[in-house]
Motif scaffolding. Structure first.
Motif, PDB file in Angstrom:
ATOM      1  N   LEU A   1      43.119  61.270  75.611  1.00 29.10           N
ATOM      2  CA  LEU A   1      43.462  62.688  75.191  1.00 29.10           C
ATOM      3  C   LEU A   1      42.294  62.933  74.375  1.00 29.10           C
ATOM      4  O   LEU A   1      41.763  64.199  74.081  1.00 29.10           O
ATOM      5  CB  LEU A   1      44.863  62.804  74.674  1.00 29.10           C
ATOM      6  CG  LEU A   1      45.788  62.230  75.454  1.00 29.10           C
ATOM      7  CD1 LEU A   1      47.441  62.800  74.051  1.00 29.10           C
ATOM      8  CD2 LEU A   1      45.987  62.837  76.686  1.00 29.10           C
TER       9      LEU A   1
ATOM     10  N   HIS B   1      47.890  59.226  72.000  1.00 34.82           N
ATOM     11  CA  HIS B   1      47.562  59.211  71.162  1.00 34.82           C
ATOM     12  C   HIS B   1      46.596  59.621  70.038  1.00 34.82           C
ATOM     13  O   HIS B   1      45.633  59.593  70.647  1.00 34.82           O
ATOM     14  CB  HIS B   1      47.635  57.748  70.146  1.00 34.82           C
ATOM     15  CG  HIS B   1      47.474  58.292  68.923  1.00 34.82           C
ATOM     16  ND1 HIS B   1      49.355  57.823  68.910  1.00 34.82           N
ATOM     17  CD2 HIS B   1      46.812  58.372  67.907  1.00 34.82           C
ATOM     18  CE1 HIS B   1      48.697  58.029  67.038  1.00 34.82           C
ATOM     19  NE2 HIS B   1      47.550  58.735  66.431  1.00 34.82           N
ATOM     20  N   TYR B   2      46.695  61.055  70.068  1.00 36.59           N
ATOM     21  CA  TYR B   2      45.725  61.951  69.325  1.00 36.59           C
ATOM     22  C   TYR B   2      45.154  61.779  68.321  1.00 36.59           C
ATOM     23  O   TYR B   2      46.089  60.403  67.756  1.00 36.59           O
ATOM     24  CB  TYR B   2      45.535  62.819  69.347  1.00 36.59           C
ATOM     25  CG  TYR B   2      46.382  64.375  70.385  1.00 36.59           C
ATOM     26  CD1 TYR B   2      45.138  64.564  70.960  1.00 36.59           C
ATOM     27  CD2 TYR B   2      47.612  64.178  70.401  1.00 36.59           C
ATOM     28  CE1 TYR B   2      45.640  65.276  72.085  1.00 36.59           C
ATOM     29  CE2 TYR B   2      48.280  65.387  71.585  1.00 36.59           C
ATOM     30  CZ  TYR B   2      47.161  66.208  72.376  1.00 36.59           C
ATOM     31  OH  TYR B   2      47.544  66.340  73.175  1.00 36.59           O
ATOM     32  N   ASP B   3      44.193  61.252  67.993  1.00 38.75           N
ATOM     33  CA  ASP B   3      42.951  61.252  66.338  1.00 38.75           C
ATOM     34  C   ASP B   3      41.737  61.745  65.828  1.00 38.75           C
ATOM     35  O   ASP B   3      40.828  61.525  66.622  1.00 38.75           O
ATOM     36  CB  ASP B   3      42.789  59.442  66.681  1.00 38.75           C
ATOM     37  CG  ASP B   3      41.815  58.774  65.758  1.00 38.75           C
ATOM     38  OD1 ASP B   3      41.832  59.476  64.250  1.00 38.75           O
ATOM     39  OD2 ASP B   3      42.721  57.974  65.613  1.00 38.75           O
ATOM     40  N   PRO B   4      42.251  62.887  64.913  1.00 42.17           N
ATOM     41  CA  PRO B   4      40.801  63.431  64.965  1.00 42.17           C
ATOM     42  C   PRO B   4      39.619  62.815  64.132  1.00 42.17           C
ATOM     43  O   PRO B   4      39.082  63.739  64.683  1.00 42.17           O
ATOM     44  CB  PRO B   4      41.705  64.191  63.547  1.00 42.17           C
ATOM     45  CG  PRO B   4      42.528  63.740  63.531  1.00 42.17           C
ATOM     46  CD  PRO B   4      43.425  62.437  64.067  1.00 42.17           C
TER      47      PRO B   4
END
Lengths: 296, 296
Positions: free
Chosen positions: B17, B168-171
């Motif tokens: 993502l 999993h979103y990870d900024p």
């Protein structure tokens, strides 16, 4: 004398591999398989085979007989019924205590999840917290999330360890499960011999609600967990602290007079449940000597 | 004067993502959308919608027209054809360079993947390595793995960043992609103005082969990546170093007179390909001034 059988469930979510590996290893390394107070089951074998969380519906929301009546053709609903029939507290070979082993992509560390305020659960959780210093998330008052596996037994906890990716083997995570499984092997001896003292009080983080990611008008997520919140599960936030970072790099802040402790921050599997993180309130519980009588 | 259009692909794997979020953010934060040398596409929109790597077959193994002829009913084979038709080098609005953005659950850091030894790829990779110090994995001589997206263009690299869980979103990961995208925005200016000097030499890690997890007689994985190997992608191993830890806690060692540098250690998506890690050999390449002419 304690003679409650312990049910150890791994693979309730088929893409959480490390609990399954830990159980296999535990059985190989110890005499647990010959020990008549353990039963081991793979929660969702078909989903595990495919590397999916579930096939039709989340198995860990399918242990609610009222809700399940409406969905009885779904694989996980049938699997939940089968598990309870075979290993539930009413079964001839059933268990009275269940431990359901899970992993999360969130940075929860090694933690416990309780569902509701049952004395038996408090007793077991207090002993584990006292022994290992684990944080405890108490899930309650959430009408959107029901039918958890452990609720079908008179006593049951979830062990939740992260961060680890779905379908990703991690020997460090396996080792963490093994430490707890080895402890459980001697749990009843410890209780019987008074080697596991109940602390005076315990700390729990009580579910208050969940928030979704900010979304655009088409429903697409357009803001991320704020970098300041990454890997900060269990860490207090207060009014004005950043929660999300939007698509133009602007902060979206937490606005509330109540301090809160977020958990399951960014958990991959909760996106479909529209949960970016859950908020909890820290609470101190006085431990009661009465819990032991109830547990035994 | 350079006028090659750059195609930026994200979501080639639908459960990765962060590249998609990075591209959205890049387009919001810059004038990239109005810039006529960028084209942006979502590689596998249907898989992205469902949070799956792919629907029928891995899209990033579907760009081999010989192989695809046999599978032309599969969604990803059709999607590959459609992408090449619209954005391939032969198309009226096509691109001559492609960057395919990926994430991995392995601890690869920010890295580049090259497929074969094309001069144009070497030129671009050398510039990126010189600017950012990125490790480069050269994939070649692997008859089991063909049909990669970037091979359908005369020049193309994969940017591979990890570790991050699927879905999993990870900024922080998004930010790493953004740094590279911002650099690419001024790539041609940099080349034209001689601001991006080619180094004298570059280091690459050349694919030698892959190994599977040890399995029991039923084909089930029964040994894990050794704890000494966790997060040790790109780190040299030599004869006798531990590779796996078996179900009885015994080490399984690397036995070879050749030192090697493992990559994609434990990548979740490669389990189905029966790859626990790939072995590479470190190689130093003399950079050639001729590459620039070929690139331009």
């Amino acid at each position: 004398m304690l003679d409650k059988k312990l049910l150890i469930v791994s693979g309730t979510h088929g893409n959480e591999l490390n609990p399954v590996m830990a159980v296999n290893k535990f059985r190989n390394l110890t005499l647990a398989s010959n020990n008549n107070y353990f039963e081991f089951i793979l929660g969702n074998p078909l989903a595990y085979e495919k590397g999916l969380r579930y096939l039709d519906i989340d198995l860990n929301r399918s242990f609610d007989s009222k809700k399940s009546f409406l969905n009885k053709d779904l694989y996980e609903v049938q699997r939940a019924e089968q598990i309870v029939k075979e290993f539930g507290p009413e079964s001839p070979n059933g268990c009275q205590v269940v431990l359901d082993l899970h992993t999360t992509t969130a940075s929860m560390g090694t933690s416990l999840v309780m569902y509701g305020r049952r004395k038996k659960d408090f007793y077991l959780a207090a002993i584990l917290q006292n022994k290992f210093g684990l944080p405890i998330y108490l899930h309650e008052k959430d009408s959107q999330q029901t039918g958890f596996l452990v609720e079908a037994w008179p006593c049951g906890l979830v062990i939740e360890i992260g961060p680890v990716a779905q379908n990703h083997y991690d020997p460090i995570i396996v080792e963490r499960f093994l430490i707890l499984l080895k402890f459980l092997e001697n749990l009843y001896d410890g209780i019987n011999n008074n080697n596991l003292p109940l602390p005076d009080e315990m700390t729990i983080y009580v579910h208050q609600g969940s928030i979704d990611y900010p979304r655009d008008k088409d429903g697409n997520i357009n803001s991320l967990i704020h970098p300041d919140r990454v890997m900060q599960d269990w860490v207090e936030i207060k009014n004005g602290d950043p929660l999300f970072l939007d698509e133009f790099n602007k902060d979206i802040n937490y606005i509330s007079k109540d301090k809160t402790y977020p958990v399951f921050i960014g958990e991959a599997a909760y996106k479909e449940k529209k949960i970016a993180m859950s908020f909890t309130k820290k609470e101190t519980i006085k431990c009661s000597r009465e819990w032991i009588k109830d547990f035994i």
